[in-house]
Scaffold this motif. Structure first.
Motif, PDB file in Angstrom:
ATOM      1  N   UNK A   1       0.841  -0.955  -0.426  1.00  0.00           N
ATOM      2  CA  UNK A   1      -0.435   0.081   0.398  1.00  0.00           C
ATOM      3  C   UNK A   1       0.639   1.204  -0.330  1.00  0.00           C
TER       4      UNK A   1
ATOM      5  N   UNK B   1       0.343   5.062   1.252  1.00  0.00           N
ATOM      6  CA  UNK B   1      -0.383   6.189   1.679  1.00  0.00           C
ATOM      7  C   UNK B   1       0.739   7.614   1.747  1.00  0.00           C
TER       8      UNK B   1
ATOM      9  N   UNK C   1      -1.285  12.801   5.141  1.00  0.00           N
ATOM     10  CA  UNK C   1      -2.879  13.251   4.682  1.00  0.00           C
ATOM     11  C   UNK C   1      -3.339  12.760   4.507  1.00  0.00           C
ATOM     12  N   UNK C   2      -3.619  11.176   3.795  1.00  0.00           N
ATOM     13  CA  UNK C   2      -3.739  10.917   2.692  1.00  0.00           C
ATOM     14  C   UNK C   2      -4.306   9.528   3.672  1.00  0.00           C
ATOM     15  N   UNK C   3      -4.681   8.007   2.852  1.00  0.00           N
ATOM     16  CA  UNK C   3      -5.618   7.012   3.472  1.00  0.00           C
ATOM     17  C   UNK C   3      -4.558   6.190   2.623  1.00  0.00           C
ATOM     18  N   UNK C   4      -4.473   5.151   3.126  1.00  0.00           N
ATOM     19  CA  UNK C   4      -3.361   3.780   2.495  1.00  0.00           C
ATOM     20  C   UNK C   4      -4.466   3.782   1.043  1.00  0.00           C
TER      21      UNK C   4
ATOM     22  N   UNK D   1      -4.354   0.815  -1.706  1.00  0.00           N
ATOM     23  CA  UNK D   1      -3.802  -0.990  -2.367  1.00  0.00           C
ATOM     24  C   UNK D   1      -3.184  -0.153  -3.585  1.00  0.00           C
TER      25      UNK D   1
END
Lengths: 116, 116
Positions: free
Chosen positions: B35, B37, B40-43, B45
């Protein structure tokens, strides 16, 4: 068309309060998760539900109670918030594993919880 | 429980240099995912590896799964500023059964910064 949406994005609250975070996915996935990411970026699983059934409960304090009203929703309620609960909480979803094969998770954008 | 060690913790490179992050487990893995990230973001895939010795490429990214299925690497050729972020591996133990079959353990991540 957000695939996994969490609300709220930010949550600032005082110690001792009770708060909820909501998560919804429109991907048709059967499995949903809650992860906690601490200040060091470590992602730790908290709960997993498959088709509304609790599958994983990973030594999380009883103050945390997940609820899955249907397979598209997984909410997280936290009682008596403590300073140490401050973190980013991510909801995620995926199809269920098929034997040894897992599927990639789709994460929500996260909820930054700050307990003061 | 399952532990996945990821190194290095941080890597700073000049734009155009290569970058590699490694994931190691003491137990045989069923599969491994990667993953990314952004700050400031999200993981998000990237990929899953399942077979012993598997190598997969995505443009400048090359992913490898070790022959013994105990380690994996992500290599980025000629880094760009858009590669900045934390790269996580996530893996499942080959012996996982029942609820553990749903559980991916994340490494602590490698934070990549790129100097333009």
């Amino acid at each position: 068309d957000t695939a996994v949406s969490q609300t709220p994005k930010y949550l600032v609250t005082q110690m001792g309060n009770d708060k909820s975070i909501k998560c919804e996915q429109n991907l048709g996935h059967d499995t949903m998760y809650w992860y906690k990411q601490d200040s060091k970026k470590f992602l730790k699983i908290m709960f997993s539900y498959n088709n509304k059934e609790l599958i994983i409960n990973e030594t999380v304090p009883n103050r945390f109670s997940p609820k899955s009203p249907d397979k598209a929703h997984l909410n997280l309620h936290i009682n008596s918030l403590e300073l140490g609960d401050s973190a980013v909480y991510f909801c995620a979803s995926s199809p269920p594993p098929q034997g040894r094969l897992n599927y990639g998770y789709t994460f929500g954008s996260g909820t930054r919880l700050t307990v003061v | 429980g399952q532990q996945v060690m990821q190194i290095p913790q941080y890597q700073h490179v000049q734009e155009g240099e290569d970058f590699t992050t490694y994931c190691n487990s003491s137990t045989t893995l069923s599969n491994i995912q990667w993953y990314k990230q952004r700050p400031g973001g999200h993981p998000v895939f990237l990929i899953q590896l399942v077979k012993s010795g598997e190598v997969k490429k995505q443009k400048r990214l090359t992913f490898q799964f070790g022959e013994a299925k105990k380690n994996s690497s992500l290599h980025i050729t000629a880094t760009q500023t858009t590669d900045v972020g934390t790269y996580f591996c996530a893996a499942k133990n080959l012996q996982s059964r029942g609820g553990s079959n749903y559980k991916l353990t994340f490494g602590k991540g490698t934070l990549l910064t790129v100097n333009p």
